[in-house]
Every structure is written in C-alpha cells, then in structure tokens.
Design a protein around this motif. Sequence first.
Motif, PDB file in Angstrom:
ATOM      1  N   LEU A 186       0.836  -1.206   0.000  1.00 44.76           N
ATOM      2  CA  LEU A 186       0.000   0.000   0.000  1.00 44.76           C
ATOM      3  C   LEU A 186       0.869   1.254   0.000  1.00 44.76           C
ATOM      4  O   LEU A 186       0.686   2.160  -0.807  1.00 44.76           O
ATOM      5  CB  LEU A 186      -0.897  -0.022   1.239  1.00 44.76           C
ATOM      6  N   LEU A 187       1.857   1.294   0.908  1.00 47.75           N
ATOM      7  CA  LEU A 187       2.713   2.477   1.042  1.00 47.75           C
ATOM      8  C   LEU A 187       3.621   2.656  -0.172  1.00 47.75           C
ATOM      9  O   LEU A 187       3.898   3.784  -0.585  1.00 47.75           O
ATOM     10  CB  LEU A 187       3.563   2.374   2.312  1.00 47.75           C
ATOM     11  N   SER A 188       4.063   1.550  -0.741  1.00 43.04           N
ATOM     12  CA  SER A 188       5.029   1.642  -1.844  1.00 43.04           C
ATOM     13  C   SER A 188       4.421   2.146  -3.142  1.00 43.04           C
ATOM     14  O   SER A 188       5.136   2.560  -4.049  1.00 43.04           O
ATOM     15  CB  SER A 188       5.703   0.287  -2.078  1.00 43.04           C
ATOM     16  N   CYS A 189       3.104   2.131  -3.254  1.00 43.27           N
ATOM     17  CA  CYS A 189       2.495   2.578  -4.517  1.00 43.27           C
ATOM     18  C   CYS A 189       2.184   4.082  -4.515  1.00 43.27           C
ATOM     19  O   CYS A 189       1.651   4.600  -5.495  1.00 43.27           O
ATOM     20  CB  CYS A 189       1.249   1.757  -4.840  1.00 43.27           C
ATOM     21  N   VAL A 190       2.544   4.781  -3.430  1.00 44.40           N
ATOM     22  CA  VAL A 190       2.299   6.229  -3.375  1.00 44.40           C
ATOM     23  C   VAL A 190       3.414   6.959  -4.122  1.00 44.40           C
ATOM     24  O   VAL A 190       4.599   6.691  -3.891  1.00 44.40           O
ATOM     25  CB  VAL A 190       2.228   6.724  -1.918  1.00 44.40           C
ATOM     26  N   ASP A 191       3.054   7.872  -4.986  1.00 42.74           N
ATOM     27  CA  ASP A 191       4.018   8.670  -5.753  1.00 42.74           C
ATOM     28  C   ASP A 191       4.468   9.866  -4.920  1.00 42.74           C
ATOM     29  O   ASP A 191       3.731  10.832  -4.751  1.00 42.74           O
ATOM     30  CB  ASP A 191       3.366   9.144  -7.051  1.00 42.74           C
ATOM     31  N   HIS A 192       5.705   9.802  -4.408  1.00 41.08           N
ATOM     32  CA  HIS A 192       6.230  10.852  -3.520  1.00 41.08           C
ATOM     33  C   HIS A 192       6.649  12.113  -4.269  1.00 41.08           C
ATOM     34  O   HIS A 192       7.026  13.089  -3.645  1.00 41.08           O
ATOM     35  CB  HIS A 192       7.464  10.350  -2.760  1.00 41.08           C
ATOM     36  N   SER A 193       6.593  12.091  -5.570  1.00 47.86           N
ATOM     37  CA  SER A 193       7.095  13.235  -6.336  1.00 47.86           C
ATOM     38  C   SER A 193       6.056  14.348  -6.488  1.00 47.86           C
ATOM     39  O   SER A 193       6.389  15.445  -6.921  1.00 47.86           O
ATOM     40  CB  SER A 193       7.561  12.787  -7.726  1.00 47.86           C
ATOM     41  N   THR A 194       4.808  14.079  -6.138  1.00 52.20           N
ATOM     42  CA  THR A 194       3.758  15.084  -6.278  1.00 52.20           C
ATOM     43  C   THR A 194       3.330  15.605  -4.907  1.00 52.20           C
ATOM     44  O   THR A 194       3.429  14.878  -3.908  1.00 52.20           O
ATOM     45  CB  THR A 194       2.525  14.493  -6.982  1.00 52.20           C
ATOM     46  N   PRO A 195       2.836  16.839  -4.847  1.00 51.11           N
ATOM     47  CA  PRO A 195       2.329  17.363  -3.567  1.00 51.11           C
ATOM     48  C   PRO A 195       1.243  16.477  -2.960  1.00 51.11           C
ATOM     49  O   PRO A 195       1.255  16.204  -1.762  1.00 51.11           O
ATOM     50  CB  PRO A 195       1.777  18.739  -3.943  1.00 51.11           C
ATOM     51  N   MET A 196       0.324  15.992  -3.807  1.00 51.24           N
ATOM     52  CA  MET A 196      -0.749  15.133  -3.303  1.00 51.24           C
ATOM     53  C   MET A 196      -0.188  13.819  -2.770  1.00 51.24           C
ATOM     54  O   MET A 196      -0.625  13.317  -1.728  1.00 51.24           O
ATOM     55  CB  MET A 196      -1.779  14.845  -4.393  1.00 51.24           C
ATOM     56  N   GLY A 197       0.806  13.274  -3.458  1.00 51.44           N
ATOM     57  CA  GLY A 197       1.419  12.033  -3.010  1.00 51.44           C
ATOM     58  C   GLY A 197       2.123  12.204  -1.674  1.00 51.44           C
ATOM     59  O   GLY A 197       2.072  11.319  -0.820  1.00 51.44           O
ATOM     60  N   LYS A 198       2.779  13.340  -1.491  1.00 49.33           N
ATOM     61  CA  LYS A 198       3.469  13.614  -0.222  1.00 49.33           C
ATOM     62  C   LYS A 198       2.460  13.682   0.925  1.00 49.33           C
ATOM     63  O   LYS A 198       2.695  13.160   2.012  1.00 49.33           O
ATOM     64  CB  LYS A 198       4.253  14.922  -0.312  1.00 49.33           C
ATOM     65  N   LEU A 199       1.321  14.350   0.676  1.00 48.92           N
ATOM     66  CA  LEU A 199       0.262  14.431   1.686  1.00 48.92           C
ATOM     67  C   LEU A 199      -0.287  13.043   1.982  1.00 48.92           C
ATOM     68  O   LEU A 199      -0.387  12.636   3.147  1.00 48.92           O
ATOM     69  CB  LEU A 199      -0.858  15.354   1.194  1.00 48.92           C
ATOM     70  N   ASP A 200      -0.647  12.317   0.930  1.00 46.50           N
ATOM     71  CA  ASP A 200      -1.257  10.996   1.093  1.00 46.50           C
ATOM     72  C   ASP A 200      -0.343  10.054   1.863  1.00 46.50           C
ATOM     73  O   ASP A 200      -0.791   9.332   2.762  1.00 46.50           O
ATOM     74  CB  ASP A 200      -1.589  10.398  -0.275  1.00 46.50           C
ATOM     75  N   TYR A 201       0.933  10.051   1.510  1.00 47.41           N
ATOM     76  CA  TYR A 201       1.886   9.142   2.154  1.00 47.41           C
ATOM     77  C   TYR A 201       1.998   9.437   3.647  1.00 47.41           C
ATOM     78  O   TYR A 201       1.976   8.518   4.480  1.00 47.41           O
ATOM     79  CB  TYR A 201       3.255   9.280   1.481  1.00 47.41           C
ATOM     80  N   THR A 202       2.073  10.711   4.002  1.00 43.85           N
ATOM     81  CA  THR A 202       2.204  11.088   5.405  1.00 43.85           C
ATOM     82  C   THR A 202       0.957  10.718   6.192  1.00 43.85           C
ATOM     83  O   THR A 202       1.034  10.213   7.316  1.00 43.85           O
ATOM     84  CB  THR A 202       2.496  12.599   5.537  1.00 43.85           C
ATOM     85  N   VAL A 203      -0.189  10.954   5.598  1.00 46.52           N
ATOM     86  CA  VAL A 203      -1.462  10.600   6.230  1.00 46.52           C
ATOM     87  C   VAL A 203      -1.528   9.087   6.484  1.00 46.52           C
ATOM     88  O   VAL A 203      -1.905   8.642   7.575  1.00 46.52           O
ATOM     89  CB  VAL A 203      -2.644  11.061   5.349  1.00 46.52           C
ATOM     90  N   LEU A 204      -1.156   8.296   5.496  1.00 41.60           N
ATOM     91  CA  LEU A 204      -1.176   6.838   5.649  1.00 41.60           C
ATOM     92  C   LEU A 204      -0.216   6.382   6.741  1.00 41.60           C
ATOM     93  O   LEU A 204      -0.547   5.502   7.545  1.00 41.60           O
ATOM     94  CB  LEU A 204      -0.817   6.164   4.322  1.00 41.60           C
ATOM     95  N   LEU A 205       0.953   6.993   6.796  1.00 42.65           N
ATOM     96  CA  LEU A 205       1.933   6.630   7.837  1.00 42.65           C
ATOM     97  C   LEU A 205       1.390   6.906   9.236  1.00 42.65           C
ATOM     98  O   LEU A 205       1.564   6.099  10.154  1.00 42.65           O
ATOM     99  CB  LEU A 205       3.244   7.398   7.640  1.00 42.65           C
TER     100      LEU A 205
END
Length: 197
Positions: A11-30
């Motif tokens: 789940l965590l590995s499929c988040v795209d960290h290169s976009t602002p939305m991806g950065k938000l989503d990844y942090t929220v999931l963590l």
Amino acid sequence: SVYTYEEVEKLLSCVDHSTPMGKLDYTVLLLAVRLGMRASDIRLLRFQDVDFNKKKISYVQFKTGVPQTLSLLPEIERALQDYIESGRPETDEPYIFLTYRKTQLSRSAVSLIANKYFKQAEIDPGDRHHGSHSLRMTFASELVAKDVPFEVVSRLLGHEDNASISHYVALATESLRSCALPTPEATGKYADYLKEE
C-alpha cells in the motif's frame, strides 16, 4: 479488518512521492498505520502539535477530548518535513494537511486516501473494511501479536479504558495458538466411554 505487513508495505510503496498530493497521502497513511491515529486527529493536526526537536506529536483527541502524546518516528518525521517543505500550499492555516485549495481536509478525506491506495495497490480486501480505521486496527493487532501488553496498546490508541481494546484480542489468533496445550489422554470413565463409541 486487519492487513498483513506485506499488504501494508505494498500500500505504502504505490504512493508517488514526487507530487504534492502524493506527499500528503503518504504522510497521512503513515500516521494511521505506524501510530494508529484516528482519521479525525490526522486531519486536525496542527503545527503546534508537532515538536520536531523533542520528536513528539501531542494533541487533544477529537473523539474523546483526552490529551495524547506519541513519538515522532523518523519515517514519519521525514515524510512530514517533505510534505511541509515541498508539498503543502503556502498559507497561514494552522492545520498541517490541506487541500490544493488551501482548505482543511474534509471529514472523509483520510478514509478516501486509504481507499484510493488499497485500490491502486490492487490489494483484495475480501470482506475486510479498507478505510483509515482498518489501518488503525492493523497497527493495534501488530502490537498485540508482538506481545506488547494490552495496557500499552490501549495507551497508544488513546483509550482510557483497557476494555476498549478487548476486540483487538481476537485479531491476535496466531499468537494465541502458541498458548494452546496438548489434549490430555483420556482416562478412567471417560476413556471407557470413548471405547464404547
């Protein structure tokens, strides 16, 4: 509704960290899966709640009104800083997580984020829920499976009453199997009864 370590990592590995939305989503999931934070507390997290020097997150829980303090894990600290520095819109809003319109996240936003990545990671939920609360339950069940005392798990979840985590006990089935005793050999009248069958 609990997910395996492999499913969480997928789940965590499929988040795209290169976009602002991806950065938000990844942090929220963590925050949901590594600290067991409720969706309401994630979306209402403010800058004053995070102490990068002391490595602590301290806030008053929305659901219970009870103060909570959690460790700011290095993985979460990196994700938070990355989002704040290069993902978050510039604004004076006190809340950390914002939409691209610079507004506070909606009440359903955190669960929608979780649902989005469960689908993107192609994780089959079966009959399990796949919102942010399932990540909180996964966090709790992992701790129980690692023999973390219930009192500690309850404290990390922000519960005041240890009975509140009783339903998490059922999630630790595999760890409970190690407590099973072998069936004793039948003796006396019971053994005679079995022979008659």
